[in-house]
Design a protein around this motif. Structure first.
Motif, PDB file in Angstrom:
ATOM      1  N   SER A  68      86.390  54.940  34.590  1.00 19.05           N
ATOM      2  CA  SER A  68      85.722  53.876  35.121  1.00 19.05           C
ATOM      3  C   SER A  68      86.365  52.662  35.823  1.00 19.05           C
ATOM      4  CB  SER A  68      84.570  53.383  34.167  1.00 19.05           C
ATOM      5  OG  SER A  68      83.558  52.286  34.856  1.00 19.05           O
TER       6      SER A  68
ATOM      7  N   LYS B 279      75.170  54.822  34.519  1.00 15.48           N
ATOM      8  CA  LYS B 279      74.117  54.696  35.567  1.00 15.48           C
ATOM      9  C   LYS B 279      73.940  53.435  36.157  1.00 15.48           C
ATOM     10  CE  LYS B 279      73.852  59.176  35.324  1.00 15.48           C
ATOM     11  NZ  LYS B 279      72.837  59.978  34.612  1.00 15.48           N
TER      12      LYS B 279
ATOM     13  N   GLU C 241      76.998  52.552  38.159  1.00 14.28           N
ATOM     14  CA  GLU C 241      76.844  53.056  39.350  1.00 14.28           C
ATOM     15  C   GLU C 241      75.919  52.405  40.366  1.00 14.28           C
ATOM     16  OE1 GLU C 241      76.238  57.079  38.427  1.00 14.28           O
ATOM     17  OE2 GLU C 241      78.095  57.882  38.029  1.00 14.28           O
TER      18      GLU C 241
ATOM     19  N   ARG D 256      76.195  50.593  44.094  1.00 12.47           N
ATOM     20  CA  ARG D 256      75.509  50.467  45.168  1.00 12.47           C
ATOM     21  C   ARG D 256      74.984  49.426  45.756  1.00 12.47           C
ATOM     22  NH1 ARG D 256      74.500  55.741  42.593  1.00 12.47           N
ATOM     23  NH2 ARG D 256      72.663  54.966  41.606  1.00 12.47           N
TER      24      ARG D 256
ATOM     25  N   PRO E 115      83.847  56.616  44.908  1.00 11.58           N
ATOM     26  CA  PRO E 115      83.616  57.439  43.665  1.00 11.58           C
ATOM     27  C   PRO E 115      84.251  58.843  43.667  1.00 11.58           C
ATOM     28  CG  PRO E 115      81.480  56.849  44.924  1.00 11.58           C
ATOM     29  CD  PRO E 115      82.790  56.256  45.639  1.00 11.58           C
TER      30      PRO E 115
END
Length: 335
Positions: free
Chosen positions: A122, A228, A231, A235, A271
């Motif tokens: 990450s 999640k 992520e 975005r 990603p």
């Protein structure tokens, strides 16, 4: 045969692999009537691949129990190849639940490991961070967390090339008195182990992106939510930047001036750089590619698998586990 863009993305990804690792040898398992013509059109991918036919494929929505019953699926045959020693690792963008179930039953966990964990990289302010577990184990005890710490440390050494990666246990606070019995016992064992100098105690959610430690250890329930959430945050930032730089003529001019820096940031947070979660703790290398990965992302997942094999990842885990046997025994006896 699994993934949103399979098998086209897989073949294109293997063409990239062939450029990077021309001496690699890939056992490509799937429907030969589909894959054969695709390989014929991609000479580069074909140069490193041996094609093996599989009579069926596990769908992305199939239950793990079904995957265990279907003996001729491409995923099952790939796991069989690792279990028998014909192959050293599996890479798939297919059904995650089916992959986990088959890995446990066919490849099996290595001696001393209670449960395998899903580990991945990450981004952080100080470089890449290893996180585990990311969803393979919703409920964990202190022993599992200690095993995850050992495996995460080996992962960081192998993939990031760190000689002595630091380790943190994800908790609701950094203070020693915080957390439940599981994290408290896991912390006690780690403080008394040969990893004591690398163990930094408890870390919080913001420490993941800050890069406070090289390895962040948690249970699969918490880890998957953290993954999640991260992520989604990336975005959101991307969408907000688009809105800001397209809101006016001055903003568009600002984008032109800032573009070189933004391109570097996009490359850093791409990603594809982080695709390839490893199911650690097995008698073989098993790498899960994101189902929505593009060709570059799938090639990166193959890179991760090759790193695991080349640098003796599983042997590092075995060595690390031996160091904890004596430390863990007194606590287990006290229970």
């Amino acid at each position: 045969m699994g993934g949103d863009g399979a098998p086209d993305i897989v073949i294109k990804g293997l063409a990239i692999t062939a450029e990077r690792h021309p001496k690699a040898r890939i056992l490509l398992i799937g429907d030969e009537t589909v894959l054969g013509p695709m390989l014929a059109r991609s000479k580069r991918a074909a140069s490193i691949c041996t094609l093996r036919h599989a009579g069926s494929a596990i769908s992305m929505d199939a239950k793990p129990t079904l995957a265990l019953r279907v003996r001729n699926s491409s995923m099952r045959l790939a796991m069989d190849a690792v279990a028998t020693g014909e192959a050293q690792g599996v890479v798939s963008a297919g059904n995650s639940g089916a992959m986990l179930a088959l890995a446990k039953v066919v490849v099996k966990t290595m001696p001393g490991i209670d449960r395998p964990a899903l580990a991945a990289l990450s981004p952080s302010a100080r470089g890449d961070v290893v996180m585990l577990d990311l969803g393979a184990n919703v409920v964990c005890d202190w022993r599992n967390l200690v095993e995850f710490a050992v495996m995460g440390e080996a992962f960081a050494r192998t993939v990031l090339g760190l000689p002595a990666p630091t380790i943190g246990l994800l908790n609701v606070g950094a203070e020693q008195m915080k957390g439940d019995d599981r994290v408290q016992k896991a912390a006690d064992v780690l403080r008394g182990s040969k990893l004591a100098a690398q163990f930094r105690g408890f870390v919080e959610g913001h420490d993941i992106t800050a890069g406070t430690t090289d390895v962040v250890v948690t249970d699969g329930f918490t880890g998957n939510i953290a993954l999640k959430t991260g992520e989604g945050a990336l975005r959101l930032v991307g969408e907000m930047l688009k809105q800001v730089f397209s809101s006016s003529a001055v903003s568009k001019l600002g984008y032109i001036l800032a573009r070189p820096g933004l391109e570097r940031m996009r490359e850093w947070l791409n990603p594809a750089r982080y695709n390839g979660a490893v199911l650690v703790g097995l008698n073989g290398v098993v790498v899960k590619s994101h189902g929505g990965a593009d060709a570059e992302g799938f090639a990166h997942a193959v890179d991760v698998a090759m790193d695991m094999v080349t640098h003796g990842f599983n042997e590092r885990i075995r060595t690390g586990l031996q160091q904890f046997e004596l430390q863990a025994a007194p606590i287990a006896a006290a229970e």
